[in-house]
Design an enzyme around this catalytic site. Structure first.
Site, mmCIF file in Angstrom:
data_model
loop_
_atom_site.group_PDB
_atom_site.id
_atom_site.type_symbol
_atom_site.label_atom_id
_atom_site.label_comp_id
_atom_site.label_asym_id
_atom_site.label_seq_id
_atom_site.Cartn_x
_atom_site.Cartn_y
_atom_site.Cartn_z
ATOM 1 N N SER A 48 -0.368 -9.783 -5.507
ATOM 2 C CA SER A 48 -1.871 -9.362 -5.771
ATOM 3 C C SER A 48 -2.596 -10.745 -6.138
ATOM 4 C CB SER A 48 -2.010 -8.094 -6.444
ATOM 5 O OG SER A 48 -1.570 -7.300 -5.929
ATOM 6 N N CYS A 246 -3.554 0.718 -5.779
ATOM 7 C CA CYS A 246 -4.442 -0.591 -5.792
ATOM 8 C C CYS A 246 -5.019 -0.683 -4.668
ATOM 9 C CB CYS A 246 -3.383 -1.494 -6.385
ATOM 10 S SG CYS A 246 -4.555 -3.009 -7.168
ATOM 11 N N HIS A 331 -0.927 0.801 -11.401
ATOM 12 C CA HIS A 331 0.435 0.780 -10.880
ATOM 13 C C HIS A 331 1.395 1.730 -11.494
ATOM 14 C CE1 HIS A 331 0.198 -2.883 -8.207
ATOM 15 N NE2 HIS A 331 -0.714 -2.997 -9.113
ATOM 16 N N GLU A 333 4.513 2.340 -10.873
ATOM 17 C CA GLU A 333 5.859 1.784 -11.083
ATOM 18 C C GLU A 333 5.777 0.845 -12.381
ATOM 19 O OE1 GLU A 333 3.646 -1.464 -9.380
ATOM 20 O OE2 GLU A 333 3.596 0.611 -9.094
#
Length: 361
Positions: A48, A246, A331, A333
């Protein structure tokens, strides 16, 4: 060892001096800052950040080194790293490399001994700041538009299958806009076979692969550069239980008629509070994005706003009113960051295993 001077030339006219690490002689990109205290390895390898020069606001970077299992991609996509104090002798039993090793191996520059507090204030004040890292100071760089093909540059070129250990509970597709490996690993840990598909994969290709659910990944750049994929994303989401993370969250909004807009200087760090609106619960999340979904563009008859940013009220999550489609701006995770919102994956996987019978809670 003799230190080599380096300079960061900013589109604002500011010039910051530091110590140059790494073999590459110069690099340029959009200036962003990350407020995480740890996780610099994950930040450096997160796709990203493609096309960006990242400033770490925490003063010491490199103190626990780099290991072989915390990488979010095989090769860093960042254009440069700006830090205050580098640690040349990391102290951690898993460390295999130093900051200097990483900069040399992957050929991107690191500028150390920089006043990162001053730099962060410049980015916060001006928002859209472009920078050039160089060993020789010169002309102030002009702002440059991020390539519309930046997602294509970080996405896989062909489908990659990753089997779960033991008996598989489901087959999940990750559509790769610049996915983090920790997202794939989380699915594997939950006994899911995973196939990572290129960013422009079609519904027919997913059906031929016999997947049970789809995860639209994170990634770099302006979501509107992928607006031409909106129709296909909508077809996929209406056919499969779908989770967007995202950039994937933003693309889902665009696919269903919403709009996105740029933030003044983005949300990047592992300490961003979001509120789950149905319950009122506040969680601390890991975030990395420069764009958000425009709340005014969301159809209230079709979507529920599931999460909201506590600091600025921006949309942090959506849930479709009738279909098993969910998206989050943060996020779940983590990596780096807290695992407060891991239940997002649990809800998604519950829906996948039931092929959409169970709605998101």
């Amino acid at each position: 060892m003799e230190e080599t001077k380096g300079y960061l030339m900013l589109s604002t006219g500011d010039i910051l001096e530091g110590v140059w690490l790494g073999g590459k002689t110069e690099s340029d990109g959009e200036m962003v800052f990350n407020t995480a205290m740890t996780g610099y390895q994950e930040v450096m390898t997160d796709p990203s950040y493609a096309g960006q020069i990242v400033t770490m606001t925490y003063p010491m970077i490199g103190n626990y080194g780099f290991n072989t299992h915390d990488k979010e991609s095989h090769t860093p996509s960042i254009h440069g790293l700006v830090i205050s104090t580098p640690c040349e002798t990391p102290a951690h039993y898993q460390a295999t490399q130093t900051l200097q090793d990483i900069a040399n191996e992957h050929n991107f520059p690191i500028l150390a001994q920089v006043d990162t507090r001053k730099l962060t204030k410049i980015i916060r004040k001006h928002g859209d700041v472009y920078g050039k890292m160089t060993k020789t100071p010169g002309a102030v760089p002009e702002k440059a538009k991020v390539s519309e093909k930046i997602v294509e540059s970080v996405s896989v070129k062909k489908a990659q299958f990753h089997p779960a250990e033991g008996q598989s509970a489901a087959h999940v597709a990750i559509i790769d806009y610049g996915y983090k490996h920790s997202i794939r690993d989380m699915l594997l840990d939950n006994k899911c076979d995973v196939t990572v598909f290129p960013f422009d994969t079609t519904l027919e290709e997913l059906r031929n692969a016999k997947v049970d659910g789809v995860l639209l990944s994170n990634g770099p750049g302006d979501p509107k550069s992928l607006e031409y994929l909106a129709r296909e994303i909508k077809r996929i989401a209406e056919y499969y239980p779908t989770l967007g993370i995202c950039l994937g969250h933003q693309l889902l909004a665009l696919a269903f008629g919403g709009n996105t807009m740029r933030l003044p200087y983005g949300h990047r760090g592992s300490n961003h509070p979001v509120q789950h609106l149905p319950s009122g619960k506040v969680s601390i999340t890991s975030q990395n994005h420069g764009y958000v979904v425009d709340e005014a563009s969301i159809s209230q008859s079709r979507w529920n706003i599931l999460y909201s940013n506590v600091n600025d009220g921006s949309v942090e999550g959506l849930q479709h009113c009738s279909k098993p489609i969910m998206s989050v701006q943060f996020h779940p995770e983590a990596h780096p960051g807290p695992s407060d919102t891991y239940d997002v994956f649990e809800q998604f996987l519950n829906s996948v295993r039931n092929r959409g019978v169970t709605a998101y809670a």
